[in-house]
Design a protein around this motif. Structure first.
Motif, PDB file in Angstrom:
ATOM      1  N   THR A 125      42.899 -47.102 -82.132  1.00 37.61           N
ATOM      2  CA  THR A 125      43.721 -47.492 -83.277  1.00 37.61           C
ATOM      3  C   THR A 125      43.549 -46.524 -84.446  1.00 37.61           C
ATOM      4  O   THR A 125      44.413 -46.463 -85.325  1.00 37.61           O
ATOM      5  CB  THR A 125      43.374 -48.918 -83.750  1.00 37.61           C
ATOM      6  N   LEU A 126      42.437 -45.782 -84.482  1.00 35.32           N
ATOM      7  CA  LEU A 126      42.245 -44.772 -85.530  1.00 35.32           C
ATOM      8  C   LEU A 126      42.833 -43.421 -85.139  1.00 35.32           C
ATOM      9  O   LEU A 126      42.850 -42.496 -85.942  1.00 35.32           O
ATOM     10  CB  LEU A 126      40.747 -44.605 -85.828  1.00 35.32           C
ATOM     11  N   GLY A 127      43.315 -43.321 -83.936  1.00 37.71           N
ATOM     12  CA  GLY A 127      43.895 -42.068 -83.464  1.00 37.71           C
ATOM     13  C   GLY A 127      42.869 -41.213 -82.756  1.00 37.71           C
ATOM     14  O   GLY A 127      41.822 -40.898 -83.311  1.00 37.71           O
ATOM     15  N   GLY A 128      43.148 -40.873 -81.520  1.00 36.48           N
ATOM     16  CA  GLY A 128      42.233 -40.036 -80.766  1.00 36.48           C
ATOM     17  C   GLY A 128      42.930 -39.448 -79.558  1.00 36.48           C
ATOM     18  O   GLY A 128      43.794 -40.079 -78.957  1.00 36.48           O
ATOM     19  N   LEU A 129      42.560 -38.240 -79.210  1.00 34.28           N
ATOM     20  CA  LEU A 129      43.168 -37.545 -78.077  1.00 34.28           C
ATOM     21  C   LEU A 129      42.178 -37.338 -76.936  1.00 34.28           C
ATOM     22  O   LEU A 129      42.481 -36.646 -75.970  1.00 34.28           O
ATOM     23  CB  LEU A 129      43.715 -36.183 -78.537  1.00 34.28           C
ATOM     24  N   GLY A 130      41.005 -37.974 -77.047  1.00 32.94           N
ATOM     25  CA  GLY A 130      39.964 -37.768 -76.057  1.00 32.94           C
ATOM     26  C   GLY A 130      40.311 -38.287 -74.672  1.00 32.94           C
ATOM     27  O   GLY A 130      39.717 -37.865 -73.693  1.00 32.94           O
ATOM     28  N   GLY A 131      41.250 -39.222 -74.585  1.00 31.04           N
ATOM     29  CA  GLY A 131      41.608 -39.776 -73.286  1.00 31.04           C
ATOM     30  C   GLY A 131      42.721 -39.030 -72.585  1.00 31.04           C
ATOM     31  O   GLY A 131      43.280 -39.537 -71.600  1.00 31.04           O
ATOM     32  N   LEU A 155      50.107 -56.070 -89.608  1.00 34.16           N
ATOM     33  CA  LEU A 155      49.950 -55.621 -88.223  1.00 34.16           C
ATOM     34  C   LEU A 155      48.517 -55.172 -87.938  1.00 34.16           C
ATOM     35  O   LEU A 155      48.000 -55.403 -86.842  1.00 34.16           O
ATOM     36  CB  LEU A 155      50.938 -54.489 -87.934  1.00 34.16           C
ATOM     37  N   SER A 156      47.889 -54.521 -88.914  1.00 34.39           N
ATOM     38  CA  SER A 156      46.487 -54.123 -88.728  1.00 34.39           C
ATOM     39  C   SER A 156      45.590 -55.351 -88.601  1.00 34.39           C
ATOM     40  O   SER A 156      44.652 -55.377 -87.786  1.00 34.39           O
ATOM     41  CB  SER A 156      46.023 -53.264 -89.902  1.00 34.39           C
ATOM     42  N   ALA A 157      45.881 -56.386 -89.411  1.00 28.49           N
ATOM     43  CA  ALA A 157      45.103 -57.624 -89.311  1.00 28.49           C
ATOM     44  C   ALA A 157      45.319 -58.283 -87.954  1.00 28.49           C
ATOM     45  O   ALA A 157      44.366 -58.806 -87.351  1.00 28.49           O
ATOM     46  CB  ALA A 157      45.506 -58.584 -90.432  1.00 28.49           C
ATOM     47  N   LEU A 158      46.558 -58.261 -87.465  1.00 25.43           N
ATOM     48  CA  LEU A 158      46.845 -58.826 -86.147  1.00 25.43           C
ATOM     49  C   LEU A 158      46.077 -58.085 -85.055  1.00 25.43           C
ATOM     50  O   LEU A 158      45.482 -58.704 -84.157  1.00 25.43           O
ATOM     51  CB  LEU A 158      48.347 -58.762 -85.871  1.00 25.43           C
ATOM     52  N   THR A 159      46.071 -56.760 -85.144  1.00 26.35           N
ATOM     53  CA  THR A 159      45.332 -55.958 -84.159  1.00 26.35           C
ATOM     54  C   THR A 159      43.839 -56.280 -84.202  1.00 26.35           C
ATOM     55  O   THR A 159      43.195 -56.434 -83.159  1.00 26.35           O
ATOM     56  CB  THR A 159      45.557 -54.461 -84.436  1.00 26.35           C
ATOM     57  N   SER A 160      43.275 -56.394 -85.407  1.00 27.78           N
ATOM     58  CA  SER A 160      41.853 -56.721 -85.543  1.00 27.78           C
ATOM     59  C   SER A 160      41.551 -58.114 -84.988  1.00 27.78           C
ATOM     60  O   SER A 160      40.518 -58.331 -84.338  1.00 27.78           O
ATOM     61  CB  SER A 160      41.430 -56.653 -87.013  1.00 27.78           C
ATOM     62  N   LEU A 161      42.460 -59.057 -85.238  1.00 29.59           N
ATOM     63  CA  LEU A 161      42.270 -60.416 -84.733  1.00 29.59           C
ATOM     64  C   LEU A 161      42.250 -60.434 -83.205  1.00 29.59           C
ATOM     65  O   LEU A 161      41.427 -61.123 -82.581  1.00 29.59           O
ATOM     66  CB  LEU A 161      43.375 -61.324 -85.259  1.00 29.59           C
ATOM     67  N   ILE A 162      43.161 -59.674 -82.606  1.00 29.17           N
ATOM     68  CA  ILE A 162      43.200 -59.592 -81.139  1.00 29.17           C
ATOM     69  C   ILE A 162      41.873 -59.043 -80.611  1.00 29.17           C
ATOM     70  O   ILE A 162      41.305 -59.562 -79.641  1.00 29.17           O
ATOM     71  CB  ILE A 162      44.363 -58.700 -80.679  1.00 29.17           C
ATOM     72  N   LEU A 163      41.361 -58.025 -81.265  1.00 22.45           N
ATOM     73  CA  LEU A 163      40.110 -57.408 -80.807  1.00 22.45           C
ATOM     74  C   LEU A 163      38.929 -58.373 -80.941  1.00 22.45           C
ATOM     75  O   LEU A 163      38.095 -58.481 -80.050  1.00 22.45           O
ATOM     76  CB  LEU A 163      39.828 -56.141 -81.610  1.00 22.45           C
ATOM     77  N   VAL A 164      38.881 -59.100 -82.062  1.00 15.52           N
ATOM     78  CA  VAL A 164      37.747 -60.000 -82.311  1.00 15.52           C
ATOM     79  C   VAL A 164      37.778 -61.194 -81.362  1.00 15.52           C
ATOM     80  O   VAL A 164      36.742 -61.604 -80.812  1.00 15.52           O
ATOM     81  CB  VAL A 164      37.764 -60.488 -83.777  1.00 15.52           C
ATOM     82  N   LEU A 165      38.949 -61.765 -81.146  1.00 18.07           N
ATOM     83  CA  LEU A 165      39.048 -63.001 -80.374  1.00 18.07           C
ATOM     84  C   LEU A 165      39.173 -62.788 -78.877  1.00 18.07           C
ATOM     85  O   LEU A 165      38.741 -63.636 -78.092  1.00 18.07           O
ATOM     86  CB  LEU A 165      40.253 -63.829 -80.865  1.00 18.07           C
ATOM     87  N   ALA A 166      39.779 -61.666 -78.478  1.00 20.68           N
ATOM     88  CA  ALA A 166      40.138 -61.551 -77.071  1.00 20.68           C
ATOM     89  C   ALA A 166      39.497 -60.381 -76.341  1.00 20.68           C
ATOM     90  O   ALA A 166      39.337 -60.435 -75.126  1.00 20.68           O
ATOM     91  CB  ALA A 166      41.661 -61.456 -76.939  1.00 20.68           C
ATOM     92  N   LEU A 205      53.184 -44.687 -92.829  1.00 22.33           N
ATOM     93  CA  LEU A 205      53.351 -45.413 -94.085  1.00 22.33           C
ATOM     94  C   LEU A 205      54.404 -46.508 -93.979  1.00 22.33           C
ATOM     95  O   LEU A 205      54.339 -47.507 -94.693  1.00 22.33           O
ATOM     96  CB  LEU A 205      53.731 -44.444 -95.209  1.00 22.33           C
ATOM     97  N   LEU A 206      55.396 -46.354 -93.087  1.00 22.97           N
ATOM     98  CA  LEU A 206      56.431 -47.367 -92.921  1.00 22.97           C
ATOM     99  C   LEU A 206      56.065 -48.409 -91.872  1.00 22.97           C
ATOM    100  O   LEU A 206      56.895 -49.232 -91.504  1.00 22.97           O
ATOM    101  CB  LEU A 206      57.767 -46.708 -92.549  1.00 22.97           C
ATOM    102  N   GLY A 207      54.847 -48.363 -91.385  1.00 24.20           N
ATOM    103  CA  GLY A 207      54.387 -49.397 -90.467  1.00 24.20           C
ATOM    104  C   GLY A 207      54.738 -49.169 -89.018  1.00 24.20           C
ATOM    105  O   GLY A 207      54.334 -49.962 -88.154  1.00 24.20           O
ATOM    106  N   ALA A 208      55.486 -48.106 -88.705  1.00 21.87           N
ATOM    107  CA  ALA A 208      55.897 -47.886 -87.321  1.00 21.87           C
ATOM    108  C   ALA A 208      54.701 -47.625 -86.420  1.00 21.87           C
ATOM    109  O   ALA A 208      54.616 -48.154 -85.296  1.00 21.87           O
ATOM    110  CB  ALA A 208      56.879 -46.714 -87.245  1.00 21.87           C
ATOM    111  N   SER A 209      53.757 -46.823 -86.891  1.00 20.05           N
ATOM    112  CA  SER A 209      52.562 -46.544 -86.084  1.00 20.05           C
ATOM    113  C   SER A 209      51.710 -47.795 -85.909  1.00 20.05           C
ATOM    114  O   SER A 209      51.182 -48.053 -84.822  1.00 20.05           O
ATOM    115  CB  SER A 209      51.736 -45.430 -86.735  1.00 20.05           C
ATOM    116  N   SER A 210      51.582 -48.607 -86.969  1.00 26.52           N
ATOM    117  CA  SER A 210      50.811 -49.848 -86.866  1.00 26.52           C
ATOM    118  C   SER A 210      51.485 -50.825 -85.914  1.00 26.52           C
ATOM    119  O   SER A 210      50.816 -51.533 -85.150  1.00 26.52           O
ATOM    120  CB  SER A 210      50.648 -50.499 -88.244  1.00 26.52           C
ATOM    121  N   GLY A 211      52.817 -50.876 -85.958  1.00 24.35           N
ATOM    122  CA  GLY A 211      53.545 -51.745 -85.037  1.00 24.35           C
ATOM    123  C   GLY A 211      53.359 -51.309 -83.598  1.00 24.35           C
ATOM    124  O   GLY A 211      53.159 -52.144 -82.699  1.00 24.35           O
TER     125      GLY A 211
END
Length: 351
Positions: A197-203, A173-184, A102-108
């Motif tokens: 980015t949604l959280g996963g332990l499969g790896g 930060l979420s928008a920045l992450t999405s932009l990176i994914l779309v463009l790069a 909620l404080l943005g640390a995970s998104s950062g």
């Protein structure tokens, strides 16, 4: 007050023992259940026999030791770390709604890690294999500083400003992450990174457990050693300073330490929300607000919670897998709304 604290302290060993048993049971369930179900007794035999040809038990042994065991261990480590981080952040900002997500640390942390994953570690080449955790730490630290600076005004901080600042930073930060994914991002990368980015332990891999486990043990050990000054913060800014605590310097140091733990964990698990919000509150109900007892209880509680959440994530829609962050959000979202309602009722006015 002292009698209540003494009762909570004497209750702590019993609570820790019960949580330890719950963690063992949830880990056993995590090893036994999945697309291929293995009888719990067989799982125990495989675990007690150890890895390798002698204890491998054929395909079952490979599933337990190579696939499920690292995942269960990573879930326990990440859940414990996020719960500890949430407990400390709630003390630092003196707000029950504080949480790494909620404080943005995970998104950062996610934004920093995705930058390195997509563009490579060229600008962090000196860091080698630690490039992703280092970038995640930098993103986590930057997000927490931004939220804290925006929420604190005139020496005070309200729930309304803290939540609004956290949501704003999280969206950016979420928008920045999405932009990176779309463009790069390469098309083959997008699905895996979005899942991350949604959280996963499969790896989870055995080779990747050392760093998050080390961050958890070192960070939790240092924070337990700082239990008394964390308790002093509960008395308020002026009260803590009167008792000899340099609150500004202490907050800065603990923010850095907490950001380091969050950054490393998110680098290996993705952004998993609400663990650091719910578990500390449940722990306080049992052992009180004293951090010497609260932090270990929160750590074990977080480990149990995320181990079970991950079990649900990979079995509820089998053979498809749900990101574990979706499961924690489905549980944590209503809890957050309930906490927000309580907090706004206490404050009278939000903002």
């Amino acid at each position: 007050m002292r009698l209540r604290a003494a009762r909570a302290f004497t209750r702590t060993p019993v609570v820790l023992a019960l949580l330890g048993a719950a963690l063992a049971a949830s880990a056993l369930a995590g090893l036994a259940l999945g697309p291929v179900r293995i009888p719990p007794g067989r799982v125990l035999d495989i675990v007690l026999a150890g890895p390798g040809p002698g204890g491998g038990a054929g395909a079952f042994g490979a599933i337990v030791w190579d696939v499920r065991m690292p995942r269960v261990l990573l879930g326990a480590v990440v859940g414990a770390g996020l719960a500890v981080a949430g407990t400390v952040l709630q003390a630092l900002v003196r707000n029950p709604l504080a949480d790494p997500f909620l404080l943005g640390a995970s998104s950062g942390a996610s934004a920093g890690a995705v930058l390195v994953i997509v563009f490579g570690a060229g600008f962090l080449g000196f860091a080698g294999g630690a490039a992703v955790p280092l970038a995640a730490f930098a993103g986590s630290m930057g997000a927490l500083i931004a939220v804290y600076a925006m929420a604190r005004r005139g020496g005070t901080m309200t729930t309304g400003r803290l939540i609004l600042a956290g949501v704003a930073v999280q969206y950016v930060l979420s928008a920045l992450t999405s932009l990176i994914l779309v463009l790069a991002a390469h098309p083959d990368q997008i699905r895996s990174v979005l899942f991350w980015t949604l959280g996963g332990l499969g790896g989870a891999r055995w080779s990747e457990l050392a760093l998050p486990a080390g961050a958890l043990l070192l960070g939790t050990g240092l924070l337990v050693a700082l239990a008394r000054p964390l308790d002093l913060l509960l008395a308020g800014e002026e009260g803590a300073q009167t008792l000899g605590l340099d609150t500004g310097r202490f907050r800065a140091a603990v923010f850095v330490l907490t950001s380091l733990v969050i950054g490393v964990l998110v680098a290996y698990s993705g952004a998993i929300g609400f663990v650091g919000l719910m578990v500390p509150h449940a722990a306080r109900m049992v052992v009180g607000a004293g951090h010497r007892a609260l932090l270990p209880v929160a750590a074990l509680g977080g480990a149990v919670f995320l181990t079970l959440a991950d079990l649900i994530a990979r079995t509820a829609a089998a053979p498809e897998e749900i990101p574990v962050g979706v499961v924690t959000a489905l549980v944590g979202g209503p809890f957050f709304l309930w906490m927000l309602r309580r907090s706004t009722r206490t404050e009278g006015v939000v903002g």
